[in-house]
Design an enzyme around this catalytic site. Structure first.
Site, short mmCIF file in Angstrom:
data_model
loop_
_atom_site.label_atom_id
_atom_site.label_comp_id
_atom_site.label_asym_id
_atom_site.label_seq_id
_atom_site.Cartn_x
_atom_site.Cartn_y
_atom_site.Cartn_z
N GLY A 8 -1.38 0.83 3.35
CA GLY A 8 -0.38 0.54 4.39
C GLY A 8 -0.97 0.67 5.78
N GLN A 12 3.10 1.23 11.01
CA GLN A 12 3.24 1.99 12.25
C GLN A 12 2.30 3.19 12.30
OE1 GLN A 12 6.98 4.00 12.73
NE2 GLN A 12 6.85 4.07 14.96
N ASP A 34 -4.10 -2.99 3.07
CA ASP A 34 -2.67 -3.31 3.25
C ASP A 34 -2.35 -4.47 2.32
OD1 ASP A 34 -0.57 -2.48 5.70
OD2 ASP A 34 -0.08 -4.34 4.65
N ILE A 35 -1.07 -4.61 2.01
CA ILE A 35 -0.66 -5.75 1.17
C ILE A 35 -0.72 -7.05 1.98
CG2 ILE A 35 1.84 -5.58 1.63
CD1 ILE A 35 2.14 -6.09 -1.47
N ARG A 36 -0.61 -6.91 3.32
CA ARG A 36 -0.69 -8.09 4.20
C ARG A 36 -2.12 -8.26 4.69
NH1 ARG A 36 2.30 -6.61 9.24
NH2 ARG A 36 2.08 -4.47 8.58
N ASP A 55 -2.48 -4.28 -3.13
CA ASP A 55 -1.09 -4.07 -3.54
C ASP A 55 -1.08 -2.79 -4.37
OD1 ASP A 55 1.27 -3.99 -4.95
OD2 ASP A 55 1.22 -6.09 -5.58
N TYR A 144 15.60 5.07 -0.28
CA TYR A 144 14.42 5.59 0.42
C TYR A 144 14.32 7.10 0.22
CZ TYR A 144 11.45 6.57 4.55
OH TYR A 144 10.46 6.98 5.40
N LYS A 148 11.54 9.44 -1.61
CA LYS A 148 10.80 10.47 -0.86
C LYS A 148 10.96 11.85 -1.53
CE LYS A 148 8.84 8.04 2.36
NZ LYS A 148 7.39 7.79 2.28
#
Ligand code: AKB
Length: 321
Positions: A8, A12, A34-36, A55, A144, A148
């Site tokens: 990731g 951010q 990252d996946i992107r 991924d 979420y 967590k």
């Protein structure tokens, strides 16, 4: 020295953690994933070091990257944030839980240390909302939060059962200028700065008096690095430490911004989904365990954070072509 893997990395936290790790350990020792794929020229995670598309739900690919780069520590940041996770709960389970489970399995098999970011989202409406204790009721009502809270327990399980050095923080809403957040409930506290500088106006999706726990990203990066450096003999908790920087409402943040931009105006168009999530989260956590066990102390309060955010965003817009 073994390498560090960050998942990731374009998100951010990754946008600021990767440069901090590279400054400490050397660019080629930190593998950003990252996946992107990164947008050309814009993502710091792709400068000065290796980048791989990954991924985290693909176990064999994680194994392959960890083996190829001889990874010793993983910072697992890849996850969907609260509002997106509520819109896509099944994907949130697959990505947040499935990803963490596979990363923990790889950490177990390759003897890697692991950092896992939990969140104020791991608490729910029955948790005390002020001075939220380190050890308290955790009955989150969002997907979420479920991922967590379960993630915290899974990290503890791998630490106790298999000896994986899994450490983590419960992070509050993070405010940063390097990369935009995406899909979170606390994102207003970042968007407000961009809109204040651009339009002198922001429409907030939370009610004016919604107090939430928050932290400036330089403090968050320091906290992550300090926890991972900490002497394990001093760690009673090891995982899911409450850490906090400041607590404020949208109207308080707007007043602070007006000290720098006097004609700034805020109005409100409340989003019921994000408001209900915010109403179930702590206003301010008690971070005394982190202070006692590894010396945590934040440096930025709302005034220092606001002044620095506005300075940094102005610098960036001056530098933009
Ligand atoms: C979110 O709003 O989803 C995150 C968080 C507090 O975990 N920023």
């Amino acid at each position: 020295m073994k390498r560090i893997l960050v998942t990731g990395a374009l998100g951010q936290i990754g946008a600021e953690l990767v440069p901090a790790l590279r400054a400490r350990h050397g660019g080629d020792r930190v593998v950003a994933t990252d996946i992107r794929m990164p947008a050309r020229d814009t993502a710091p995670a792709t400068h000065d070091g290796p980048f791989e598309r990954l991924d985290c739900t693909r176990l064999q690919h994680i194994h392959e990257i960890v083996r190829r780069y001889d990874v010793g520590t993983i910072y697992h940041l890849a996850a969907l944030l609260s509002a997106t996770a509520e819109e896509r709960p099944q994907s949130a389970w697959d990505i947040n839980m499935g990803g963490l489970y596979r990363i923990l399995e790889v950490a177990r098999q390759h003897r890697c240390a692991l950092f896992f970011p939990s969140s104020i989202g791991a608490f729910g409406p029955t948790t005390p909302r002020d001075m939220t204790p380190q050890d308290t009721i955790q009955r989150p009502t969002t997907m979420y939060g479920v991922t967590k809270a379960a993630g915290e327990m899974l990290c503890d399980y791998y630490a106790h059962r298999f000896g994986v050095d899994a450490r983590g923080l419960r992070l509050p809403g993070l405010i940063s200028y390097a990369a935009p957040p995406g899909g979170g409930t606390t994102d207003y506290a970042v968007h407000i700065f961009h809109q204040a500088l651009r339009y002198r106006h922001y429409t907030c999706f939370l009610k004016p008096d919604t107090a939430l726990d928050m932290m400036y990203m330089p403090d968050a990066v320091r906290a992550i690095l300090a926890l991972m450096d900490a002497d394990p003999a001093r760690l009673v908790h090891r995982n899911a430490f409450n850490v906090t920087g400041m607590s404020f409402t949208p109207e308080r943040l707007a007043a602070e911004i007006r000290r720098h931009i006097p004609d700034f105006v805020i109005d409100y168009a409340v989003d019921p989904l994000r408001q209900s999530i915010a109403d179930s989260w702590p206003r301010a956590m008690d971070d005394s365990a982190a202070r006692a066990e590894w010396g945590w102390a934040p440096r930025f309060d709302i005034a220092a954070m606001t002044a620095d955010m506005l300075d940094k965003l102005r610098e960036r817009s001056r530098a933009a072509p």
